[in-house]
Design an enzyme around this catalytic site. Structure first.
Site, PDB file in Angstrom:
ATOM      1  N   SER A  70      -9.657  -0.761   7.313  1.00  0.00           N
ATOM      2  CA  SER A  70      -9.121  -0.498   5.987  1.00  0.00           C
ATOM      3  C   SER A  70      -8.467  -1.693   5.300  1.00  0.00           C
ATOM      4  O   SER A  70      -8.188  -1.642   4.103  1.00  0.00           O
ATOM      5  CB  SER A  70      -8.120   0.649   6.043  1.00  0.00           C
ATOM      6  OG  SER A  70      -8.801   1.860   6.219  1.00  0.00           O
ATOM      7  N   SER A 108      -9.544   1.681   3.105  1.00  0.00           N
ATOM      8  CA  SER A 108      -8.684   2.433   2.204  1.00  0.00           C
ATOM      9  C   SER A 108      -7.648   1.577   1.461  1.00  0.00           C
ATOM     10  O   SER A 108      -7.040   2.043   0.519  1.00  0.00           O
ATOM     11  CB  SER A 108      -7.957   3.522   2.988  1.00  0.00           C
ATOM     12  OG  SER A 108      -7.143   2.923   3.979  1.00  0.00           O
ATOM     13  N   LYS A 122       0.853  -1.198   0.000  1.00  0.00           N
ATOM     14  CA  LYS A 122       0.000   0.000   0.000  1.00  0.00           C
ATOM     15  C   LYS A 122       0.884   1.242   0.000  1.00  0.00           C
ATOM     16  O   LYS A 122       1.930   1.266   0.673  1.00  0.00           O
ATOM     17  CB  LYS A 122      -0.896  -0.031   1.240  1.00  0.00           C
ATOM     18  CG  LYS A 122      -1.976   1.037   1.291  1.00  0.00           C
ATOM     19  CD  LYS A 122      -2.823   0.856   2.558  1.00  0.00           C
ATOM     20  CE  LYS A 122      -3.920   1.897   2.683  1.00  0.00           C
ATOM     21  NZ  LYS A 122      -4.727   1.695   3.894  1.00  0.00           N
TER      22      LYS A 122
END
Ligand SMILES: [Zn+2]
Lengths: 493, 814
Positions: free
Chosen positions: A170, A146, A71
């Protein structure tokens, strides 16, 4: 060790990634193969010091050539570190996160950085102007967030494992939306060093994966105390083996969250199916109600926003990041940089956080939220005296539409965090797992357990995988499938 | 009457190898932005990792400041945007500081004070922003340096106390090796809060003063600011609560132009750092690292060696000096000699070489060895000085240097005989005179011997051998008699008036004295022909240099100074301040007329007693008059009885001593011309003013304008003097004096001890900077003040007015 025969053909793999990702946009950056494993130790900046983290040597380099997506809020030297924000669009990471360092040391290859909601603030991976990520199962739907980029990349078979971060769900929510496993470890089990802070006391690096054994292998490598993160903790000795081997472990007791959960029909169906599966597998189910459930979201957003308002204050355009073309003085430079380069959701949360921390109002907001947090942790403590793990949905619905009008508004998205943010408030591990496909979309459930019970959660999920095998969307191709396909196409032409 | 309240916020930069939350080195003066890393630059994803040494040093200082130590201390974020603060929040300790409720004890101008410490906490420093033209430059090297913030309660009253607190704190941190304590480099920084109110009405409106980067600025800014508040209150106004900056170029505080908003720092617990637990092993570790603190060490030195306040201040200012001193004593050096040399020649040589004691070639063993050679008479003072210089140059042991250069004194018969025989041969006339019984030629011949041996002949041995060779009447004791004017050396004219002259030949005077032992040998030196009221700076310089030379050379049993009566109190105390450490008696005496007149206070009789005292008395300074052996301090020449006889009396004799340490180790080493120049300068800027009812305060201002820098104000023992408003008020003069850096010392017109603790007016005097001189009389205080100033001049270190003032004040402390 002769791994030559098995070695990953990196250039081909990169072509595979670039080709296959066009449809879903899960990556913000795909690295040149040269940087895949050279990030830690070899860089000039981190060259003088040996890594201070716990060495992953006990397991040996058993992750050799495991492609890994990370990420874009986790620092990997050689890559950008945009955090999905125009503010950091140009920033190159000057160092590598401890977790990534350990994985690379164990042989994994960081093939690229994945898209995310700006600074992790969102549940859709749409809160970013840097890239568009869609749900591999249905391109009109969001991948969740996210860590949507990481989830989509795993679901689309681009990588077997990806790192994400979980502040209020997330990792688990996009995992559920995309139909993969998503582990949010115990707070402190994995070093946060290198994870861009949004809400420091809540978040942790998490793992998304299509296979539990790989996910666990990655977890074993990255967990453990790190001198660079003093909130990290050593993995308790003997906890992996303490409960005996999988075969002779008696089926335990699983709590099932009851009450007005507000689930969509598809999720409701899936939730029941999971309970039935567990019963069939021999688990004893106990109904559990959480009296604090209604308070989790307000408490969570109060604390997260408060911490975010301080954590994001460092982005002022002076030392790195977006800088306005002109400013009269340093003060103006900072305010222009921030007003130009931070997104609306980010500004909203910073202002909210600034508000709740004002002197004279802390009792009413921030300190009250901390009290609620203590109550939640206390209630869960009592729950885990009776059950080994707690089953609950990840999100009230399956992946929603990307379209602003028909999708889910940002307020309802926040309210929907009620199942996931409990684990963050209490600092406990939780594992999202695929529980079948409903109406063409994956439905995900989660198991939450006491601190350091990750292995146990994985065991239950492994049992359930017999009933709910992981499925990939029809349009996805594994590397070998793609390679065969493209070789055949090439041969045919 | 106003009351002022001062609280300080002091930042101490801790002496750790690395920064408080990352591994960057803590250094000063590097290229900008070269001592940084992602952590201290606030890159995304980095986390602070608490430096264990930083928190240990923090606890150690909190412990030394008598704080209640927190078993658990935690960190918080203080949020504010500033370009030099990388994260735009500072990690500090707000809810759980590492120490609370401590105190630091001070003594300022004889007033003891306990200043309470509110709390001590650890935090990180910011970078530095430099404005250059239309650019703002940032250097983050300092960002993340560990800082300890010490917050005091508003227990201080005046700028001087705040300055003293900072100096004491500087010593404490240096003793503990917690910080280098250097204010100029910013290792010790201070903000001050001050408020003034009518007495008894509690705190007034608070003003914060920043930009105080030396303890001197702290004092000056506070003094200035308190005066500003008083002026505003005098006019019936109110002080605005604000932050002001000290402008060191204009010597005033100025309102910060940029209107500073009331900051809301939005403190909240730092989630990235777990609380620190000070467990038992940690606390035990602290005890092991504690050292004897400066205050305790000063007290012990005073107790153990009987040193004065200024002497222990000198020895204990730097831990290295105190350690060195104790090591010298442990290696056998005499404490007073060790102090004398450290404060004098060693300091001078260190200054010349620009080094410090720790790194200099002089080790405690070497100094002890030198002192031992000196004490055993193997070398004399002058050689010792030369040897010390060579130790600094060659980095070798004194004994090796002396041996190689052949600087050892010649004391054996074999060594001296050839030289003496040659001197006798070349000087038949003085030899003959000596044989006749004269004493003066002995000095002459000794001078020849010294010249012939390059000053290496051991005087006592040479003298004995000389007398033996000449077969002069056997004399063992040698007394140097210095004729220093006065009636004792004068002659009475026919009209009855006394005119200055030379002392009569003592040999003649005592020729038929049956009581006076034969064995006393006189060496007479005429230093001047004047009456005692006519003494000039040059006369005093001659006397002081002569005594210094004699003591340096050694070989005398004692020194007698024949002096006039009227000003003897001055000269006796002056000699005391210079030579209180004398190893032989220095005896002052006087008479009201020429010797042989037979009156009370008869000169001949006084001289005789003085000589006896010098020949066999105890070390120290004596004043012999009539049948009394007086102390050299606090003498008053008075009409003691109705019978018309005059004599001396000692005021406040309790606790006065006839010996001690020299106040002027440097000044007594300088040449006569230099000392004369210094004395002239000092006497030109020092004056005594006897305060009387109706005296206008502006008389003092006029004197200041005429160049007076030091006053001895003769007031009453309780310190009362008019401070009421109006032309007769002394307050205005005192305030102006403070601004000009003028010093005021107070003595009493009565026989009493000047003490400022009792009366409100006295407290006001104290606040305005006057120093009570305790039990000292005006004469003794005055000569002490002269000696102190001369010493400071000769040290040559105090270039600025402030430095001069500080050093003089230090030497006046007791
Ligand atoms: Zn650093």
């Amino acid at each position: 060790m002769n791994n030559k025969t098995k070695a990953l053909p990196r250039e081909r793999y990169r072509s595979f990634l670039e080709h296959q990702d066009r449809a879903i946009g899960s990556f913000l950056e795909i690295g040149a193969p040269g940087v895949w494993d050279c990030a830690p130790g070899n860089g000039s900046a981190s060259g003088d010091d040996p890594p201070r983290g716990e060495c992953s040597g006990e397991n040996g380099p058993h992750l050799t050539d495991l492609p890994l997506a990370v990420k874009d809020n986790i620092a990997v030297e050689g890559y950008h570190l945009t955090c999905g924000s125009p503010m950091l669009q140009s920033l190159k990471a000057p160092y590598t996160a401890t977790a990534v360092e350990k994985l690379v040391e164990a042989g994994a290859l960081v093939v690229g950085k994945t898209n995310m909601d700006e600074f992790g603030m969102g549940s859709s991976t749409s809160n970013t102007p840097l890239g568009t990520t869609v749900n591999p199962w249905d391109h009109s739907r969001v991948a969740g967030g996210s860590s949507g980029g990481s989830a989509a990349a795993v679901a689309h078979q681009l990588v077997p494992v990806a790192l994400g971060s979980d502040t209020g769900g997330s990792v688990r929510q996009p995992a559920a939306f995309c139909g993969v496993y998503g582990l949010k470890p115990t707070y402190g089990a994995v070093s946060r060093f290198g994870l861009t802070a949004y809400a420091s006391s809540l978040e942790t690096i998490g793992i998304l994966g299509s296979r539990l054994d790989e996910l666990e292998a990655v977890f074993r490598v990255i967990r453990g105390e790190d001198a660079r993160d003093q909130t990290s903790r050593a993995w308790p000795r003997g906890d992996d083996e303490g409960e005996g081997s999988r075969d002779d472990a008696p089926p335990g007791t699983i709590g099932v969250l009851q009450g007005e959960l507000g689930l969509s029909p598809g999720m409701e169906k899936s939730y029941r199916a999971t309970q039935e599966a567990l019963t069939d597998l021999g688990y004893r189910l106990e109904p559990v109600t959480l009296t604090t459930l209604d308070y989790t979201v307000p408490a969570y957003y109060t604390i997260a926003a408060a911490e975010a308002s301080a954590n994001l204050a460092r982005y002022n355009g002076i030392r790195y990041g977006h800088r306005p073309v002109f400013a009269e003085n340093p003060g103006e430079l900072m305010s222009s940089a921030r007003s130009e380069a931070l997104g609306e959701e980010v500004k909203l949360r910073i202002l909210l956080g600034t508000f709740v921390l004002r002197s004279g109002f802390q009792d009413q907001f921030y300190l009250r939220a901390q009290k609620i947090r203590t109550l939640i942790a206390g209630e869960l403590d009592r729950v885990y005296q009776g059950v080994q793990a707690l089953l609950m949905p990840v999100f009230p619905c399956q992946a929603f539409l990307r379209d602003q009008e028909e999708g889910m508004d940002s307020f309802r998205q926040k309210v929907a965090d009620r199942f996931t943010c409990t684990a963050n408030l209490a600092g406990l591990p939780a594992l999202a797992f695929p529980a079948g496909v409903q109406d063409g979309l994956p439905a995900g459930m989660q198991l939450m357990g006491p601190a350091f019970s990750e292995e146990r959660l994985c065991r239950v999920a492994r049992d359930l995988s017999a009933v709910f095998p992981l499925q990939f969307p029809g349009t996805s191709r594994s590397f070998s499938e793609w390679r065969q396909g493209s070789d055949a196409a090439r041969g045919g032409s | 009457m106003y009351q002022s309240f001062i609280g300080l916020e002091i930042h101490v930069q801790l002496q750790t190898k690395t920064k408080v939350f990352c591994d960057c080195p803590v250094t000063f003066g590097d290229e900008p932005n070269t001592r940084v890393c992602p952590v201290c630059m606030g890159y995304p994803g980095v986390l602070p990792a608490l430096n264990g040494e930083a928190i240990t040093l923090g606890y150690l200082l909190a412990r030394a400041l008598n704080c209640r130590l927190s078993p658990v201390s935690s960190f918080d974020r203080k949020n504010y945007f500033y370009p030099d603060l990388p994260k735009n929040y500072q990690i500090t300790q707000y809810y759980q500081p590492l120490g609370r409720d401590g105190f630091i004890d001070l003594e300022f101008r004889k007033k003891k004070k306990r200043v309470r410490i509110h709390q001590v906490h650890l935090e990180e420093d910011a970078g530095k922003m430099i404005h250059a033209g239309d650019m703002s430059l940032l250097d983050y090297n300092r960002a993340g340096t560990p800082l300890l913030e010490i917050v005091t309660e508003p227990d201080l009253e005046i700028g001087e106390e705040a300055e003293l607190l900072l100096q004491e704190l500087r010593r404490i941190v240096q003793y503990l090796q917690v910080s280098d304590g250097n204010m100029e480099e910013g290792s010790l920084r201070c903000d001050a809060n001050v408020s003034v109110n009518h007495r008894g009405e509690g705190l007034g409106q608070k003003v914060e003063i920043k930009n105080l980067n030396s303890s001197r600025f702290v004092r000056k800014a506070l003094t200035w600011e308190i005066a500003r508040h008083q002026e505003i209150l005098d006019r019936g106004g109110t002080v605005t609560q604000e932050t002001r900056l000290w402008n060191e170029n204009r010597d005033q505080t100025e309102s910060m132009r940029s209107k500073e908003r009331a900051h809301d720092y939005r403190y909240f617990p730092e989630p990235d750092l777990p609380p620190f637990r000070a467990d038992q092993p940690f606390l035990e570790g602290l005890e092991e690292r504690l050292v004897e603190l400066p205050a305790a060490r000063r007290a012990r030195f005073r107790e153990q060696w009987g040193f004065s306040a200024s002497q222990v201040d000198f020895l204990c200012d730097q831990k290295s000096t105190a350690d060195f001193f104790e090591a010298v004593v442990a290696a056998g050096g005499a404490p007073d000699q060790a102090l004398f040399w450290l404060a004098g020649d060693v300091r001078k040589l260190l200054k010349r070489s620009g080094g410090d004691l720790l790194t200099s070639p002089l080790t405690p063993q070497r100094l002890a060895e030198l002192l031992d050679l000196l004490a055993r008479g193997r070398i004399h003072g002058k050689i010792a000085k030369q040897t010390l210089e060579q130790v600094f140059l060659e980095d070798r042991d004194p004994s090796a240097i002396i041996h190689e250069r052949g600087w050892k004194q010649l004391s054996s018969r074999e060594e001296l005989l050839p030289v003496l025989e040659r001197v006798l041969e070349e000087n038949p006339l003085p030899v003959e005179e000596l044989r006749q019984g004269a004493t003066r030629p002995l000095g002459f011949l000794m001078g020849k011997v010294m010249k012939a041996t390059g000053g290496r002949a051991e005087p006592a041995a040479a003298r004995t051998l000389l007398q033996e060779l000449i077969e002069a009447p056997r004399r063992v004791s040698s007394v140097q008699v210095l004729s220093f004017g006065g009636a004792i050396a004068g002659t009475r004219r026919e009209d009855g008036m006394i005119e200055p002259g030379d002392l009569v030949s003592l040999a003649e005077l005592f020729q038929a004295d049956p009581e006076l032992p034969d064995s006393i040998l006189f060496e007479e030196l005429r230093l001047g022909r004047f009456l005692s009221e006519e003494i000039t700076p040059a006369d005093w310089a001659t006397l002081l240099v002569r005594i210094a030379g004699t003591l340096d050379q050694g070989g005398v049993q004692g020194i007698v100074i024949a002096h006039g009566t009227d000003t003897l109190a001055y000269t006796a105390s002056l000699v005391h301040w210079f030579f209180a450490d004398t190893p032989v008696p220095i005896v002052l005496t006087a008479g009201e007329g020429p010797p042989g007149e037979g009156s009370r206070g008869e000169s001949g009789e006084n001289l005789r007693r003085a000589v006896l005292c010098a020949a066999s008395g105890s070390a120290g300074i004596h004043v012999v008059y009539g049948d009394t052996d007086f102390l050299p301090l606090n003498l008053k020449f008075e009409r003691v009885d109705s019978g018309g006889g005059n004599s001396f009396r000692t005021w406040n004799p309790e606790e006065l001593l006839r010996s001690g340490s020299s106040l002027a180790p440097v000044a007594r080493g300088v040449e006569q011309e230099e000392l004369t120049r210094c004395l002239e300068e000092v006497l030109g800027q020092t004056c005594i003013v006897r305060v009387y009812p109706g005296m206008r305060g502006d008389i003092l201002v006029t004197l200041m304008e005429a160049g007076i820098r030091c006053f001895v104000l003769e007031i009453f023992d309780r310190g009362t003097a008019s401070l009421r408003e109006g032309p007769f008020s002394l307050r205005n003069a005192l305030i102006q004096g403070r601004e000009r850096g003028v010093l005021f010392f107070c003595t009493s017109q009565q026989e009493g001890v000047v003490d400022f603790s009792g009366y409100v007016t006295a407290h006001a005097l104290w606040r305005e900077g006057a120093v009570p001189m305790g039990r000292l009389t005006t004469e003794s205080a005055f000569t002490r003040l002269v000696t102190a100033q001369v010493e400071v001049l000769c040290e040559g270190e105090a270039r600025s007015r402030d430095a001069w003032r500080e050093r003089v004040l230090a030497l006046m402390e007791d």
